[in-house]
Design a protein around this motif. Structure first.
Motif, PDB file in Angstrom:
ATOM      1  N   UNK A  30     -16.539 -21.335   0.657  1.00  0.00           N
ATOM      2  CA  UNK A  30     -16.347 -21.377  -0.783  1.00  0.00           C
ATOM      3  C   UNK A  30     -15.126 -22.220  -1.168  1.00  0.00           C
ATOM      4  N   UNK A  79     -12.436 -21.725  -2.979  1.00  0.00           N
ATOM      5  CA  UNK A  79     -11.061 -21.227  -2.845  1.00  0.00           C
ATOM      6  C   UNK A  79     -10.615 -21.280  -1.384  1.00  0.00           C
ATOM      7  N   UNK A  80     -11.542 -21.040  -0.467  1.00  0.00           N
ATOM      8  CA  UNK A  80     -11.206 -21.133   0.955  1.00  0.00           C
ATOM      9  C   UNK A  80     -10.908 -22.581   1.338  1.00  0.00           C
ATOM     10  N   UNK A 124      -7.445 -23.312   0.005  1.00  0.00           N
ATOM     11  CA  UNK A 124      -6.383 -22.712   0.813  1.00  0.00           C
ATOM     12  C   UNK A 124      -6.248 -23.430   2.156  1.00  0.00           C
ATOM     13  N   UNK A 125      -7.392 -23.739   2.774  1.00  0.00           N
ATOM     14  CA  UNK A 125      -7.337 -24.412   4.076  1.00  0.00           C
ATOM     15  C   UNK A 125      -6.740 -25.806   3.930  1.00  0.00           C
ATOM     16  N   UNK A 170      -5.860 -21.341  -7.286  1.00  0.00           N
ATOM     17  CA  UNK A 170      -4.949 -20.593  -6.420  1.00  0.00           C
ATOM     18  C   UNK A 170      -4.043 -19.728  -7.281  1.00  0.00           C
ATOM     19  N   UNK A 173      -5.915 -16.795  -8.399  1.00  0.00           N
ATOM     20  CA  UNK A 173      -6.062 -15.823  -7.313  1.00  0.00           C
ATOM     21  C   UNK A 173      -4.789 -15.001  -7.179  1.00  0.00           C
ATOM     22  N   UNK A 204      -5.683 -18.279   4.076  1.00  0.00           N
ATOM     23  CA  UNK A 204      -6.766 -19.263   4.081  1.00  0.00           C
ATOM     24  C   UNK A 204      -8.047 -18.674   4.662  1.00  0.00           C
ATOM     25  N   UNK A 213      -8.134 -12.399   3.524  1.00  0.00           N
ATOM     26  CA  UNK A 213      -7.931 -12.135   2.099  1.00  0.00           C
ATOM     27  C   UNK A 213      -8.577 -10.800   1.743  1.00  0.00           C
ATOM     28  N   UNK A 246       3.849 -23.768  -5.773  1.00  0.00           N
ATOM     29  CA  UNK A 246       2.923 -24.278  -6.771  1.00  0.00           C
ATOM     30  C   UNK A 246       3.609 -24.663  -8.077  1.00  0.00           C
TER      31      UNK A 246
END
Lengths: 108, 108
Positions: free
Chosen positions: A3, A5-6, A9-10, A81, A84, B13, B18, B85
């Motif tokens: 997805x 968001x992953x 983040x990655x 992010x 989240x 990540x 999560x 951020x």
DNA sequence: TTAATAAGCAACTAAAAGGTTGCTTAATTT
DNA sequence: AAATTAAGCAACCTTTTAGTTGCTTATTAA
């Protein structure tokens, strides 16, 4: 595969990619792959792979002109992010008293 | 090995981590490894590894009691992510006009 | 005091990540 | 037209990651 968001983040979990992203954010103009590569001790192909991952996450956009591919940063996806984190921020935004009590209840 | 912010980003990540972190945040009490494992379709050892990574990132704290290790979430380290951020947020907080002009200058 | 339970440890596996080299193609210069 | 430059593609290698199984140890319950 994974997805958004992953992916996001990655993408930013790798220090080199954070550096590339940062270089693009502070750049005054879009930079070609070669121009970016010159700023890193890594082969152009290595940088290309990182750019692809950043692009898949939406953090870098391209702009093809002839044989050049000018890249520029797009920080907007970072809003995801931020979103989240908003949920979790309540636990550090709360008064220290409340957080303390919460932790005490778990410890004791 | 790797700096704190990278550990933090890598920790969050992973979607499973999560999920584990979220489960601990919303839990009303600290949970043992086994209690956490029961919520996931994964072996206890698999969960233990994720917990270790979350713990190394500072996002999960422990509380040993006899043969149990009660885990609870500590969202405070996420402030670091928030801080990271903040610099980039100026680029989406700016008026759309300004951002548009910035992008135009790179595209054109 | 024997059972059962909670968890650690080590070894292993499969897949993904991060990076390289070598070659090709396409666009520019000279 | 020939040489140079920008970049893509594919294959490969090494390390890390995500997960497993099997066994041991320590605590608690019957």
């Amino acid at each position: 595969m994974q997805d958004n968001i992953t992916k996001l983040f990655k993408a930013i979990a790798d220090p080199t990619r954070r550096d590339i992203f940062h270089a693009l954010v502070i750049a005054t103009s879009a930079l070609s792959i070669t121009q970016i590569s010159n700023q890193f001790e890594m082969t152009r192909q290595g940088v290309t792979k990182h750019i692809k991952i950043l692009n898949d996450a939406g953090l870098v956009q391209m702009n093809e002109q002839g044989r050049n591919r000018f890249c520029y940063a797009d920080p907007k996806p970072l809003q995801e992010v931020n979103k989240w984190m908003q949920f979790y921020s309540q636990f550090w935004d709360d008064s220290l008293d409340k957080l303390g009590g919460y932790l005490d209840s778990k410890n004791g």
